[in-house]
Design a protein around this motif. Structure first.
Motif, PDB file in Angstrom:
ATOM      1  N   ASP A  45       0.830  -1.211  -0.051  1.00  0.00           N
ATOM      2  CA  ASP A  45      -0.222  -0.182   0.012  1.00  0.00           C
ATOM      3  C   ASP A  45       0.745   1.270   0.147  1.00  0.00           C
ATOM      4  OD1 ASP A  45      -2.448  -1.521  -0.104  1.00  0.00           O
ATOM      5  OD2 ASP A  45      -2.768  -1.586   2.016  1.00  0.00           O
ATOM      6  N   ARG A  46       1.910   1.012   0.688  1.00  0.00           N
ATOM      7  CA  ARG A  46       2.909   2.490   0.775  1.00  0.00           C
ATOM      8  C   ARG A  46       3.520   2.703  -0.558  1.00  0.00           C
ATOM      9  NH1 ARG A  46       6.735   1.654   5.565  1.00  0.00           N
ATOM     10  NH2 ARG A  46       7.992   3.193   4.778  1.00  0.00           N
ATOM     11  N   GLY A  47       3.901   1.385  -1.042  1.00  0.00           N
ATOM     12  CA  GLY A  47       4.618   1.651  -2.488  1.00  0.00           C
ATOM     13  C   GLY A  47       3.779   2.120  -3.460  1.00  0.00           C
ATOM     14  N   ARG A  48       2.412   1.723  -3.324  1.00  0.00           N
ATOM     15  CA  ARG A  48       1.190   2.170  -4.480  1.00  0.00           C
ATOM     16  C   ARG A  48       1.076   3.533  -4.266  1.00  0.00           C
ATOM     17  NH1 ARG A  48      -1.465  -3.001  -3.152  1.00  0.00           N
ATOM     18  NH2 ARG A  48      -1.027  -4.523  -5.059  1.00  0.00           N
ATOM     19  N   ALA A  49       1.179   4.030  -2.917  1.00  0.00           N
ATOM     20  CA  ALA A  49       0.796   5.456  -2.574  1.00  0.00           C
ATOM     21  C   ALA A  49       1.992   6.327  -3.159  1.00  0.00           C
ATOM     22  CB  ALA A  49       0.696   5.822  -1.283  1.00  0.00           C
ATOM     23  N   GLN A  50       3.390   5.886  -3.170  1.00  0.00           N
ATOM     24  CA  GLN A  50       4.490   6.514  -3.526  1.00  0.00           C
ATOM     25  C   GLN A  50       4.382   6.668  -5.194  1.00  0.00           C
ATOM     26  OE1 GLN A  50       7.029   7.964  -2.111  1.00  0.00           O
ATOM     27  NE2 GLN A  50       5.987   7.961  -0.222  1.00  0.00           N
ATOM     28  N   PRO A  80       3.853  12.481  -8.661  1.00  0.00           N
ATOM     29  CA  PRO A  80       4.530  12.655  -9.882  1.00  0.00           C
ATOM     30  C   PRO A  80       5.913  12.747  -9.894  1.00  0.00           C
ATOM     31  CG  PRO A  80       2.468  14.147  -9.616  1.00  0.00           C
ATOM     32  CD  PRO A  80       2.705  13.298  -8.220  1.00  0.00           C
ATOM     33  N   GLN A  81       6.188  13.205  -8.403  1.00  0.00           N
ATOM     34  CA  GLN A  81       7.890  13.280  -8.534  1.00  0.00           C
ATOM     35  C   GLN A  81       8.514  11.861  -8.658  1.00  0.00           C
ATOM     36  OE1 GLN A  81       7.649  14.983  -4.320  1.00  0.00           O
ATOM     37  NE2 GLN A  81       8.137  16.863  -5.180  1.00  0.00           N
ATOM     38  N   LYS A 126      11.275  10.736 -11.243  1.00  0.00           N
ATOM     39  CA  LYS A 126      12.433   9.922 -10.902  1.00  0.00           C
ATOM     40  C   LYS A 126      12.491   8.500 -11.666  1.00  0.00           C
ATOM     41  CE  LYS A 126      13.114  12.116  -6.420  1.00  0.00           C
ATOM     42  NZ  LYS A 126      13.098  12.002  -5.027  1.00  0.00           N
ATOM     43  N   LEU A 127      11.810   8.080 -11.532  1.00  0.00           N
ATOM     44  CA  LEU A 127      11.843   6.613 -12.385  1.00  0.00           C
ATOM     45  C   LEU A 127      12.044   6.812 -13.841  1.00  0.00           C
ATOM     46  CD1 LEU A 127       8.953   4.412 -10.355  1.00  0.00           C
ATOM     47  CD2 LEU A 127      11.666   4.091 -10.230  1.00  0.00           C
ATOM     48  N   ARG A 128      11.666   7.584 -14.458  1.00  0.00           N
ATOM     49  CA  ARG A 128      11.619   7.852 -15.972  1.00  0.00           C
ATOM     50  C   ARG A 128      13.235   8.392 -16.143  1.00  0.00           C
ATOM     51  NH1 ARG A 128       6.282   9.723 -15.789  1.00  0.00           N
ATOM     52  NH2 ARG A 128       6.821  11.898 -15.305  1.00  0.00           N
ATOM     53  N   GLU A 129      13.613   9.214 -15.415  1.00  0.00           N
ATOM     54  CA  GLU A 129      15.073   9.478 -15.230  1.00  0.00           C
ATOM     55  C   GLU A 129      15.983   8.455 -15.085  1.00  0.00           C
ATOM     56  OE1 GLU A 129      15.289  12.739 -12.492  1.00  0.00           O
ATOM     57  OE2 GLU A 129      14.025  14.084 -13.810  1.00  0.00           O
TER      58      GLU A 129
END
Length: 51
Positions: free
Chosen positions: A21-26, A30-31, A35-38
């Motif tokens: 649940d915490r991972g899904r919220a993160q 958008p930030q 970061k994952l795209r970069e």
């Protein structure tokens, strides 16, 4: 017990569900998505969709 079984059991536990649940919220932030795209661009060596 195989490692995959241990992981599966953990993910079905209350602690594992809370972590998911915490991972899904993160991931909704958008930030975090930026970061994952970069990171993906650095790993693949691509600078954008034109490649």
């Amino acid at each position: 017990m195989a490692m995959t079984d241990r992981i599966k059991d953990f993910m079905q536990s209350p602690r594992g569900k809370k972590m998911m649940d915490r991972g899904r919220a993160q991931m909704q932030k958008p930030q975090t998505q930026q970061k994952l795209r970069e990171l993906a661009q650095r790993v693949t060596g691509k600078t954008g969709p034109h490649r």
